[in-house]
Design an enzyme around this catalytic site. Sequence first.
Site, PDB file in Angstrom:
ATOM      1  N   HIS A 113      42.370  39.700  49.514  1.00  0.00           N
ATOM      2  CA  HIS A 113      43.612  40.836  49.872  1.00  0.00           C
ATOM      3  C   HIS A 113      43.312  40.892  51.373  1.00  0.00           C
ATOM      4  CE1 HIS A 113      41.372  43.605  49.091  1.00  0.00           C
ATOM      5  NE2 HIS A 113      40.158  43.547  47.688  1.00  0.00           N
ATOM      6  N   CYS A 170      36.645  41.604  44.581  1.00  0.00           N
ATOM      7  CA  CYS A 170      37.437  41.202  45.594  1.00  0.00           C
ATOM      8  C   CYS A 170      36.925  40.773  47.013  1.00  0.00           C
ATOM      9  CB  CYS A 170      38.285  41.979  45.625  1.00  0.00           C
ATOM     10  SG  CYS A 170      39.439  42.099  43.704  1.00  0.00           S
TER      11      CYS A 170
END
Length: 582
Positions: free
Chosen positions: A461, A480
């Site tokens: 992301h 992440c």
Amino acid sequence: MGQLTRLFVISRVFFMVFLISGTAFAETSPIMPITPPTSPVAAAPDDVVGQAIQAVLEPMQSSFPPLLTSGKHQRVDVSRVVMDFYSHRNFRAAWTDGRDVTQLLKSLNETDIDGLVPTDFRVAELAQAQLALHATAPTPAQAAAFDLAATRTHITALLQLRRGKVDPARLDFHWNFDPVGVDPREDVNSFFTALDDHDVARAFAQAPPQEAVYRNMRVALAHLRQVRDAGGWPTVTQGQSLKPGMDGVAVAQLRARLAAGGYLEAQTGKRTDYDEKVIAAVKKYQSEQYLGADGVAGAATLAALNVPVEARIDQVRVNMERARWLLYKLQGTFVIVDIAGYKVALYRDGQPVWRSRVQVGKPFRSTPVFQSEITYVTFNPTWTVPPTILVKDMLPKIQQNPGYLAANRIRALDREGNVLDPAGIDWYNARGITLRQDAGPENSLGQVVIRFPNDYAIYLHDTPHRELFAKSMRATSSGCIRVENPLQLVELLFNDPVRWNSEGIQKQLANGKTENIKLPVKVPVLLAYWTVDMSNDGRVTFKPDVYGYDSPVLRRLNMPTELPALDLQQAATSMVVSGQNN
């Protein structure tokens, strides 16, 4: 021969061949068995050695383990492959040509160039047995015992070169890198085809990964061993930072160490000054070792310089093992995240077409190692705060600052998804509360999320924390992967210059809607862990083992391979008892 004597003979033979064929297995190999014959087979009536091999294997056939499954990861015992191999050839001996055995012994001794341990394969024992068989007329049992031992060693060594010695699934129960698209039976059959062609050396040459990065690691390993044999690298006195403008013995040691590593030209005299060339060499070293490249040899830089060459040898060996696990996966179009290297790349036809820096999970919230397929992209994402982050990170901030939620555009929701008034919530006993951040440039996920199915809620992301990309050590996320240039990757993933070019992506973002868009073609993504790199000039460079994953691999890599002992005398004794010694 009486019935009792026959039972004694059978039990003796069974015990002897149990040791030879090694049906009791400790480490299985990541392959499937070659397909067994569909009709019954037997050794030829005049093939006494083949009959001895058949007598060894057939009583134990029912004890061979079936295909083992751990999640999606399938492995099978080498003994199963041995049985299938001899069944296919009517139990005919495979190692009757001394040239094949010579090639086998030489190839086994050379496995050290791949970071394996030749003594694992009992090379000296096989060589002595071969000499003993040539010195006297061997019994069928002795010839059978040698043939079985050579075959099992042949398979074991080649499988370690092809797929690795260590079972990664035993180190990480989440491991899911299965050899999709690569039929392991073809590997095994190619091993035996080379034997039938009397070209055992070819099988050993073709078994390891053929990619350039693996060949470069092999060269680096040989070089490091030369350094070790010559006495190792010079050490640099630690205790104080060495800085530009300094002069003295420690700087001379620094110069010598940098020259030994190829970062500085070897000095003609005993120079002791910290000049511009030393500054440039230190910066280059720091950059390659993922240290802050400031040109000052501080504590971290000196510690890295003083790592013994033996430890660096082991580090290369560990990463060659990882290469044997993974390199066969790298085909076609794929995305690979190098966790320890804080970078991501998109490959097409084996060539990198795009690279970017990333931030990965902190050591206590590590980014997991796994494979998946990128399926869709979320534009203008909202962010639902994971429970762990809510409890450990968010609640203390909210308790200290009642305006924290509003300032960060975060809404509190009940179990039904209704928006709650933060003022009416007891934040010291916040049960059944979900926090969700609205879409926008300051959203923790940024403007875009690249998603792929997994059990860890992990994805690639965007991020508003762009300042962290300037750091050398970027283990800064909660698991992440934050990507520095995610929109470039999105454009390449869609691979649609008409609809999803840069302008089209910006138009999609400008509408402000949270929207999921499927990729036209799924793209494999591999989250991998490597602690070495190869520089542009072919020199090996080393990364910090940020998650401490190297040690468990090295420990298992150094564990002995459990190949059974080859005892020709025991084989002869067993068959003498049965009266079949001629």
